[in-house]
Design an enzyme around this catalytic site. Structure first.
Site, PDB file in Angstrom:
ATOM      1  N   HIS A 162       0.831  -1.205   0.000  1.00  0.00           N
ATOM      2  CA  HIS A 162       0.000   0.000   0.000  1.00  0.00           C
ATOM      3  C   HIS A 162       0.866   1.254   0.000  1.00  0.00           C
ATOM      4  O   HIS A 162       0.606   2.212  -0.727  1.00  0.00           O
ATOM      5  CB  HIS A 162      -0.901  -0.017   1.238  1.00  0.00           C
ATOM      6  CG  HIS A 162      -1.517   1.305   1.504  1.00  0.00           C
ATOM      7  ND1 HIS A 162      -2.572   1.770   0.768  1.00  0.00           N
ATOM      8  CD2 HIS A 162      -1.190   2.283   2.362  1.00  0.00           C
ATOM      9  CE1 HIS A 162      -2.882   2.978   1.196  1.00  0.00           C
ATOM     10  NE2 HIS A 162      -2.064   3.312   2.171  1.00  0.00           N
ATOM     11  N   GLU A 186     -12.788  -0.925 -24.623  1.00  0.00           N
ATOM     12  CA  GLU A 186     -12.369  -1.249 -23.248  1.00  0.00           C
ATOM     13  C   GLU A 186     -12.587  -2.713 -22.935  1.00  0.00           C
ATOM     14  O   GLU A 186     -12.050  -3.245 -21.981  1.00  0.00           O
ATOM     15  CB  GLU A 186     -13.164  -0.458 -22.197  1.00  0.00           C
ATOM     16  CG  GLU A 186     -13.504   0.925 -22.575  1.00  0.00           C
ATOM     17  CD  GLU A 186     -14.172   1.692 -21.454  1.00  0.00           C
ATOM     18  OE1 GLU A 186     -13.450   2.087 -20.536  1.00  0.00           O
ATOM     19  OE2 GLU A 186     -15.397   1.916 -21.508  1.00  0.00           O
ATOM     20  N   ASP A 218      -9.541   0.174 -18.437  1.00  0.00           N
ATOM     21  CA  ASP A 218     -10.474  -0.951 -18.372  1.00  0.00           C
ATOM     22  C   ASP A 218     -10.028  -2.108 -19.255  1.00  0.00           C
ATOM     23  O   ASP A 218     -10.187  -3.268 -18.890  1.00  0.00           O
ATOM     24  CB  ASP A 218     -11.881  -0.487 -18.761  1.00  0.00           C
ATOM     25  CG  ASP A 218     -12.571   0.160 -17.578  1.00  0.00           C
ATOM     26  OD1 ASP A 218     -12.513  -0.426 -16.479  1.00  0.00           O
ATOM     27  OD2 ASP A 218     -13.140   1.249 -17.733  1.00  0.00           O
ATOM     28  N   CYS A 252      -7.290   6.873 -24.641  1.00  0.00           N
ATOM     29  CA  CYS A 252      -7.533   7.830 -23.556  1.00  0.00           C
ATOM     30  C   CYS A 252      -7.313   7.208 -22.181  1.00  0.00           C
ATOM     31  O   CYS A 252      -7.631   7.807 -21.170  1.00  0.00           O
ATOM     32  CB  CYS A 252      -8.925   8.430 -23.662  1.00  0.00           C
ATOM     33  SG  CYS A 252     -10.237   7.205 -23.533  1.00  0.00           S
TER      34      CYS A 252
END
Ligand code: PEP
Ligand code: MG
Length: 827
Positions: free
Chosen positions: A458, A694, A718, A765
């Site tokens: 993390h 995507e 995605d 994008c």
């Protein structure tokens, strides 16, 4: 380079303890150029998880797989401790053979060593000799095997046998061999491992290692006596099960090595400051004062009161922490983004673990206090996770400790303390929990030096999100450094330099200033086009959410808006924006762009973006559910409101409409019909209609989608998540979800090919467009436009202006031929 020379032999060493013996061996390996100093800590790390005493007074300290990138060349150091040094309770080592092995070269050494151990007096000779050359020739690269031949194979009829080809990338080394021995000892029959004309008793570690079994060796498990069949089957099954672990270890080591090689030091000191080596977790160079963030020790007494009241106070504490986590999650999401927010949701799930609560309640029922009971159960679970030796589960243990201790603090009525920082600080910590990081005053933190953790922890992700230089896995000694010392952190090479000389401090500050100036210089050129020296131009656009951001993006060098995410219009409010409100927003965008290209994406709700007032059905897997275009097709009220607003705004200037999360050609056909109707309703102009690529299905069948659309825009965020089956918000897997994975590049390449064949325009994008290496590869693949965050524009434009298009095409070709994202990055 020879693996052992007299430079790495220390005769008659005075080593009062194991740590000294390891230090002597490690230092010889450093001095002879085999390892980086950081690998010495790795020997200690290994001893902490597994004792390396082989037997017969021989210990074989070796480092952790994850640190193998700190090895420059395979090398061996031998420390002769004639009086012996205690290596484990009641057992000493007289010959310490420290091994730094890059792959399976040390198998031959183990073979020689274990042969000597099996031969009477073999090791004694090495322990008493005054001649380093004797040790070098006994253990070195020159073959000495004939001196101590392995037991010859005589006639040995077996009751059961099976052959197996060893596929462990590093051969049969001590760790898997120990597991073989453990399994073999469960059976009462005679059990042997044969390799060609030699054999070893499967219950004897030294015997097994003395066979020198390397990757690709065919061996035979054979058993005689009771349960012979089961014994052979168990051995084969274990051997095969370990394959996956061994391969994963080797893969990890390779990844670390690649990562380490990729990032050269950004600065090196002229003097010799105290240096800690870890893994680079987030690049960059910074100067600051060390401040230690101490994990708090919670003293818990066993203070039972009434069973019912104790049970209730535990439950209340858990509920209160759950509420805190919800608030922290919302705060993290707003300040640091969705991925950080998701960590707190994952923590809430950890708290819901029924076994934890059950365990604690059981202890309360047996007469213990709630805090004590909770701590016992928590520690048991944390130790269980840590003992598995899996870095992902170890990270889980950190998370569990974080939430579990918050419950304890509630039970004990304690407040978390905040570190008060006032000067540029390099924060030193064992690891930082997500809730720690939210408590920190990030305005003053210039770097993070973590003794534990890993590059995917993390803390590492947080550091990258914030653009802070960070190193992880720097070893426990780091925590001994005193607060207040001046240090330089290099997050690229993974080094922390402490107490640096004034001259070095100045030179580090000069490099930092140079880097800042370089960034500034890039900014100066931000309005120049991304034109390669051989005349190929790529359109550089920005991703924005509103007109204000669009203004900023144009200022930062954007030539167009490649993605306006309209879902932000719908978030954090109680009702959906009506047609009039949306029309004004889109019209303002058109005005800001003043004729420049503008792609507006229709609502992409679902997945990580939820809107309570739309009353959508709760889904188990929202990323795979009714999201984007799928939602608009079932909620035509939303679709028509938005389309009408868009067509009205299009009367004021150029707009392209783009649909997200398309999967089927039928969806595009239906959406086009709706577009035509909405346009007719408001008497709007014809506008180009495109789709996001995507979903892998669309990329694979791009040739069938291309005739239906005016343009494609590839959403690599995605597309990567769906291609690699990695949740893009997953805190531990995030680092693996690399859009440069060749599978993703292949899909992009296919989309571009299909677009070309139909004269369809194609942009990207997703996040990859804003990564200078990604941008070069995407350009090489033939993408027409790159749309990114405004802050990435200057660097991407500069990268594209610096290289010929033909070179980028060659680069893209090489990237497609790679097997992993790491290999692509290493290009
Ligand atoms: C993408 O998926 O790459 C993309 C640009 O869309 P979003 O990040 O908004 O899902
Ligand atoms: Mg997307």
């Amino acid at each position: 380079m020879e693996t052992i020379t007299s430079r790495t032999v220390c005769l008659n060493a005075q080593a009062p303890d194991k740590a000294t013996a390891i230090q002597i061996a490690g230092q010889m390996l450093v001095d002879a150029g085999y390892i980086e100093p950081g690998y010495i800590d790795s020997f200690a790390k290994r001893e902490a998880v597994a004792n390396t005493l082989l037997g017969a007074g021989v210990a074989i300290p070796h480092g952790m797989v994850d640190d193998r990138h700190l090895i420059r060349a395979t090398g061996v150091a031998v420390v002769q401790v004639r009086d012996g040094v205690q290596w484990k309770e009641g057992e000493s080592a007289r010959l310490v053979v420290a091994i730094a092995a890059q792959s399976d070269e040390h198998i031959a050494l183990l073979r020689r060593l274990t042969r000597l151990m099996q031969h009477p007096g073999g090791i004694d000779r090495l322990v008493t000799t005054d001649d380093p050359q004797l040790i070098v020739s006994a253990l070195g690269d020159a073959p000495t095997e004939s001196a101590f031949p392995a037991p010859a194979v005589l006639e040995w009829p077996a009751d059961a046998e099976q052959t197996w080809t060893v596929d462990y990338p590093n051969g049969l080394h001590a760790r898997p061999a120990t597991r073989w021995v453990e399994t073999a000892r469960r059976f009462g029959c005679e059990l042997r491992v044969f390799k060609g004309g030699e054999f070893a008793d499967a219950r004897a570690l030294t015997g097994l290692l003395s066979l020198g079994i390397t990757h690709g060796t065919e061996i035979r498990f054979a058993a005689r006596g009771m349960q012979a069949e089961s014994a052979v089957a168990a051995m084969v099954s274990l051997a095969q099960t370990l394959s996956a672990e061994e391969k994963a270890d080797a893969e990890r080591a390779k990844r670390n090595a690649l990562a380490a090689r990729r990032l050269a030091p950004e600065w090196t000191p002229a003097g010799t400051p105290q240096t800690f080596y870890g893994l680079g977790a987030s690049p960059g160079l910074a100067v600051g004062t060390l401040v230690k963030h101490q994990a708090r020790r919670l003293d818990v007494c066993d203070e039972p009161t009434d069973v019912i009241a104790d049970g209730e106070s535990l439950e209340r504490a858990i509920l209160a922490v759950d509420t805190d986590l919800q608030t922290l999650g919302a705060d993290a999401q707003a300040r640091l983004g969705a991925a950080q927010g998701a960590i707190f949701n994952a923590h809430r799930e950890l708290l819901k673990d029924a076994d934890l609560l059950r365990g604690a309640i059981a202890l309360i029922l047996r007469g213990h206090g709630p805090a004590w009971a909770w701590q016992q159960v928590l520690l048991g679970r944390i130790q269980g996770l840590q003992a598995l030796g899996d870095p992902l589960l170890a990270a889980r243990a950190t998370d569990l400790r974080d939430v579990g201790e918050q419950v304890l603090e509630r039970l004990l009525g304690l407040q978390r303390q905040r570190l008060v920082l006032t000067t540029p600080t390099i924060l030193v910590a064992e690891d930082l929990t997500p809730s720690d990081t939210l408590q920190l005053d990030m305005r003053f933190i210039v770097g993070l030096a973590i003794s534990g953790g890993g590059p995917t922890s993390h803390t590492a992700i947080l550091a990258r999100t914030l653009g802070l230089p960070a190193i992880v896995a720097a070893g426990p000694a780091l925590l001994e450094t005193a607060d207040g010392r001046r240090a330089v952190i290099d997050g690229s090479s993974g080094a922390l330099y402490v107490d640096i000389a004034a001259g070095d401090l100045e030179s580090a500050e000069r490099v930092i200033a140079r880097q800042r100036a370089a960034r500034e210089a890039l900014r100066e050129l931000r309005h120049q086009p991304a034109m390669t020296p051989d005349g190929h131009r790529v359109e550089i656009a920005a991703n924005v959410a509103n007109a204000k951001q669009a203004e900023g993006a144009v200022e930062a060098g954007a030539e167009a808006i490649g993605l306006m995410r309209t879902e932000f219009l719908f978030l954090e409010r109680d009702t959906a924006p009506d047609e009039e409100e949306q029309y004004k927003v889109y019209r303002d965008m058109v005005a800001v762009m003043a004729g420049r290209p503008l792609i507006i994406r229709t609502l992409d709700i679902g997945g990580d973006k939820q809107v309570p007032y739309l009353n959508l059905t709760k889904e188990e897997n929202p990323f795979l559910g009714v999201r984007g275009a799928r939602l608009l097709l079932v909620r035509q009220d939303l679709l028509y409101t938005q389309l009408r607003a868009l067509y009205r705004a299009a009367k004021h200037g150029p707009i392209k409409i783009m649909f997200p999360m398309v999967t089927h050609t039928g969806e595009v056909e239906a959406l086009r019909v709706h577009c035509a109707r909405a346009r007719a309703q408001v008497d709007g102009p014809v506008v180009p209609i495109g789709i996001m690529v995507e979903v892998p299905a669309v990329a694979v069948m791009a040739d069938r989608f291309a005739p239906l659309v005016d343009f494609f825009s590839i959403g690599t965020n995605d597309l990567t998540q769906y291609t690699l089956a990695i949740d893009r918000q997953h805190p531990e897997l995030a680092a693996q979800a690399d859009s440069l994975h060749p599978a993703v590049l292949e899909l992009i390449g296919n989309t571009v090919r299909a677009a070309r064949a139909h004269q369809t325009w194609v942009g990207v994008c997703g996040g990859l467009a804003g990564d200078p290496l990604g941008a070069r590869i995407l350009t090489g693949l033939g993408v027409d436009e790159l749309s990114m965050s405004a802050q990435d524009i200057a660097a991407v434009k500069a990268a594209l202006r610096a290289e010929n298009y033909t070179a980028m095409q060659a680069l893209a070709k090489r990237a497609l031929a790679c097997t992993t994202a790491e290999e692509v990055r290493a290009l």
